[in-house]
Scaffold this motif. Structure first.
Motif, PDB file in Angstrom:
ATOM      1  N   UNK A   3       0.843  -1.199   0.000  1.00 23.46           N
ATOM      2  CA  UNK A   3       0.000   0.000   0.000  1.00 23.46           C
ATOM      3  C   UNK A   3       0.876   1.245   0.000  1.00 23.46           C
ATOM      4  N   UNK A   4       1.945   1.215   0.808  1.00 25.17           N
ATOM      5  CA  UNK A   4       2.830   2.389   0.891  1.00 25.17           C
ATOM      6  C   UNK A   4       3.489   2.673  -0.448  1.00 25.17           C
ATOM      7  N   UNK A   5       3.807   1.593  -1.173  1.00 25.14           N
ATOM      8  CA  UNK A   5       4.556   1.797  -2.420  1.00 25.14           C
ATOM      9  C   UNK A   5       3.707   2.516  -3.479  1.00 25.14           C
ATOM     10  N   UNK A   6       2.390   2.546  -3.284  1.00 25.14           N
ATOM     11  CA  UNK A   6       1.518   3.232  -4.249  1.00 25.14           C
ATOM     12  C   UNK A   6       1.535   4.745  -4.052  1.00 25.14           C
ATOM     13  N   UNK A   7       1.997   5.175  -2.878  1.00 27.83           N
ATOM     14  CA  UNK A   7       1.895   6.598  -2.556  1.00 27.83           C
ATOM     15  C   UNK A   7       3.231   7.305  -2.721  1.00 27.83           C
ATOM     16  N   UNK A   8       3.168   8.545  -3.171  1.00 26.88           N
ATOM     17  CA  UNK A   8       4.392   9.349  -3.287  1.00 26.88           C
ATOM     18  C   UNK A   8       5.015   9.603  -1.924  1.00 26.88           C
ATOM     19  N   UNK A   9       4.222   9.395  -0.885  1.00 26.44           N
ATOM     20  CA  UNK A   9       4.724   9.660   0.469  1.00 26.44           C
ATOM     21  C   UNK A   9       5.895   8.770   0.858  1.00 26.44           C
ATOM     22  N   UNK A  10       5.998   7.629   0.200  1.00 24.38           N
ATOM     23  CA  UNK A  10       7.070   6.697   0.577  1.00 24.38           C
ATOM     24  C   UNK A  10       8.360   6.996  -0.174  1.00 24.38           C
ATOM     25  N   UNK A  11       8.386   8.101  -0.954  1.00 27.34           N
ATOM     26  CA  UNK A  11       9.501   8.287  -1.876  1.00 27.34           C
ATOM     27  C   UNK A  11      10.576   9.274  -1.420  1.00 27.34           C
ATOM     28  N   UNK A  12      10.430   9.889  -0.269  1.00 25.21           N
ATOM     29  CA  UNK A  12      11.470  10.870   0.101  1.00 25.21           C
ATOM     30  C   UNK A  12      12.064  10.558   1.472  1.00 25.21           C
ATOM     31  N   UNK A  13      13.101  11.324   1.807  1.00 22.53           N
ATOM     32  CA  UNK A  13      13.853  11.060   3.043  1.00 22.53           C
ATOM     33  C   UNK A  13      13.152  11.658   4.257  1.00 22.53           C
ATOM     34  N   UNK A  14      12.064  11.049   4.662  1.00 20.45           N
ATOM     35  CA  UNK A  14      11.295  11.600   5.779  1.00 20.45           C
ATOM     36  C   UNK A  14      11.472  10.738   7.021  1.00 20.45           C
ATOM     37  N   UNK A  15      10.981  11.244   8.144  1.00 18.24           N
ATOM     38  CA  UNK A  15      11.009  10.408   9.348  1.00 18.24           C
ATOM     39  C   UNK A  15      10.003   9.265   9.251  1.00 18.24           C
ATOM     40  N   UNK A  16       9.022   9.369   8.315  1.00 21.98           N
ATOM     41  CA  UNK A  16       8.096   8.242   8.121  1.00 21.98           C
ATOM     42  C   UNK A  16       8.869   6.979   7.749  1.00 21.98           C
ATOM     43  N   UNK A  17       9.984   7.158   7.044  1.00 26.44           N
ATOM     44  CA  UNK A  17      10.767   5.980   6.651  1.00 26.44           C
ATOM     45  C   UNK A  17      12.074   5.869   7.456  1.00 26.44           C
TER      46      UNK A  17
END
Ligand code: N01
Length: 537
Positions: free
Chosen positions: A484-498
């Motif tokens: 599910x995460x891979x579908x979102x642009x949110x998983x694509x940058x250097x954030x604290x989410x990752x």
């Protein structure tokens, strides 16, 4: 009580809750309602969690106050009156204190009690927790209500200890406040905490130097006092408004429009962005449904905000540096009061450390770009070891003595963000793998606490002494969450989410991004199936 060997005996409970923020407080209330003997262990000196620790100037919640509040008790909801659209930290902490008083919670909370270890005793199927001071507590069930953003991240800058002035972390701000009047202040970081505090610090300090590694998007808050008529209307319609919020992906009653930005003519798109900018706050990203899925769509919103920044900031070079280049909404969107305009002040300076990192902290300031930027005080607005940090800072050992840190060496793995295979009888409130930080935390906390309380009631009815997620159920959930995460642009940058903000942390998108409604449906289905995916003894 003392044992023969001089070690004090453990106190026995039915359940131990760690943390007395909004999650731990409500968990205690529910467990009491089940007649369970419960103790809450809290490192801080009082209730409030996030709002107890984060007292930095300008600290405020960017979910609207009438939504960032408990809904489990109708009378509580009616009697508390929020005064501002976005409540400041003192008001939210006052609310937490009000709840603690109203439900007489403090008598079961041990303050100043930091848990160091939590070990599962397999023979007895009980958890034993020990504090740094050697106090021991045992219970069948253990609930970790530690908060997603509570373990401060303090980067290991060379020479950090050599600095001669005071240093502060936004998430550990001194309770008595700090007098920065007339001082030269360095702020490191430009996330939500920095963006809220910089405008306030700039008014107080003689000179403010802001060290920015990544420019951030921020939407004006347009905070204001709440009109009594508005509050009365919300209170009258609370059940309906709360129910509607539960149908939204973020659990926040926002104006989401199921329209594509790319399919919308440019002038209409612009009108909508302007409307959202004027309205203020997190609803900005709700205006088109493809903003977080299509890069071209995202760029329309990013360009709009970049143009706003260019229009606000006078100095073209500063404006250029403040304009983010990444996906809008990939890192958490910020909400501010006068952030970009603060850089028009003569006493505020921006130092871009995106390509050339901070070199060191020196006794008299911060070294970057081959020179020293003098400072009398440093504010580390450097965020948190999010979602896993607080759990991993406790030495948690499950079945067979396995450490949670080892189980999560490649990133956190949970079943529904509520439990971890190999760690029986242990629950995590808003743990990794649940929507948590992508949602309004209060309703997400309540949903988790209710699920755990209902589960413990069911375990009691079944006479269960041990309950544990099955590895296969956990694997399936982790795989689904990751897909599910891979579908979102949110998983694509250097954030604290990752986990990208903490050196060496495994890069895994930690919260569940499938939206609160789908998540609640899954949790309810698991419970309705008699706790499918769990091994119950
Ligand atoms: O932390 P952050 P925060 N050298 O991680 C920088 C919630 N919150 O405390 O982006 C130089 O966002 C780092 O740079 P980079 C909210 O969910 C809510 O501000 O990693 N810089 C970044 O700029 C939020 O997202 C509210 O490149 C370094 C900053 O420090 C979350 O808490 C208010 C560095 C850290 O930003 C965390 O926000 C406040 C280094 N070595 C917070 N290391 C509400 O209103 C880190 N940085 C609800």
């Amino acid at each position: 009580m003392a044992k023969g060997n001089g070690e004090s005996a453990a106190e026995e409970f039915d359940a131990i809750v760690v943390g007395a923020g909004f999650a731990g407080m409500y968990m205690l209330h529910r467990l009491r309602g089940l007649g369970m003997r419960t103790v809450v262990l809290e490192a801080g000196g009082d209730v409030g969690g996030t709002w107890y620790w984060n007292r930095y100037p300008g600290a405020r919640c960017d979910v609207e106050s009438v939504q960032y509040s408990y809904q489990f008790d109708a009378a509580l909801q009616q009697e508390w009156t929020w005064t501002e659209r976005y409540a400041g930290q003192p008001e939210i902490l006052a609310y937490a204190n009000h709840v603690a008083d109203r439900f007489d919670l403090r008598r079961d909370i041990r303050f100043g009690t930091r848990v160091a270890t939590a070990v599962f005793d397999e023979a007895e199927a009980r958890w034993e927790l020990e504090t740094g001071a050697g106090e021991r507590f045992r219970a069948r069930w253990c609930v970790m209500a530690l908060g997603c953003l509570s373990a401060a991240n303090l980067p290991d800058f060379e020479g950090r200890e050599s600095f001669e002035g005071p240093t502060y972390h936004t998430g550990r701000w001194p309770h008595g406040g700090v007098d920065l009047a007339g001082k030269r202040v360095a702020v490191i970081g430009t996330g939500s905490s920095a963006i809220q505090s910089i405008p306030v610090l700039a008014r107080e300090a003689r000179h403010l130097t802001v060290f920015q590694r990544t420019a951030n998007y921020s939407i004006p808050a347009h905070n204001r006092p709440l009109e009594p008529e508005f509050v009365a209307e919300v209170k009258a319609r609370y059940p309906e408004l709360r129910a509607r919020a539960r149908t939204m992906p973020s659990g926040i009653d926002l104006d989401y429009r199921p329209l594509s930005a790319l399919a919308t003519p440019e002038d209409e798109r612009r009108t909508e962005f302007e409307r959202r900018w004027a309205h203020g706050g997190l609803s900005f990203l709700g205006c088109f449904s493809d903003l977080l899925f299509e890069e071209d769509a995202n760029r329309t919103a990013a360009d709009f905000v970049r143009a706003k920044i260019a229009g606000i900031v006078d100095d073209p070079e500063t404006a250029r540096l403040l304009a983010p280049t990444n996906i809008i909404g990939c890192k958490r969107l910020c909400v501010d009061t006068g952030y970009y305009a603060t850089f028009n002040r003569p006493n505020v300076e921006l130092v871009d450390v995106s390509e050339r990192p901070i070199e060191a902290i020196a006794p008299g300031g911060v070294r970057a770009h081959g020179r020293e930027w003098p400072a009398d005080a440093i504010v580390f607005a450097t965020g948190f070891d999010a979602m896993t940090g607080a759990l991993e800072r406790i030495d948690i050992r499950g079945a067979g003595g396995r450490r949670l840190r080892d189980a999560w060496a490649e990133g956190p793995r949970t079943y529904l963000g509520l439990t971890v295979a190999g760690f029986p009888n242990l629950f995590t409130v808003t743990g990794p793998g649940s929507p948590s930080v992508l949602t309004n935390m209060l309703p997400s906390i309540e949903q988790h606490v209710d699920w755990i309380a209902d589960c413990l009631a069911a375990m009691r009815d079944r006479g269960a002494r041990r309950m544990e997620a099955e590895p296969e159920a956990q694997d399936a959930w982790v795989e689904h969450a990751s897909e599910t995460a891979s579908l979102s642009l949110r998983s694509t940058c250097s954030s604290w989410y990752i986990g990208a903000n903490v050196p060496g942390k495994p890069r895994v998108f930690m919260p569940y991004i499938g939206g609160l409604p789908a998540y609640i449906e899954k949790c309810d289905a698991v419970a309705a199936a008699g706790y499918g995916g769990f091994r119950i003894e």
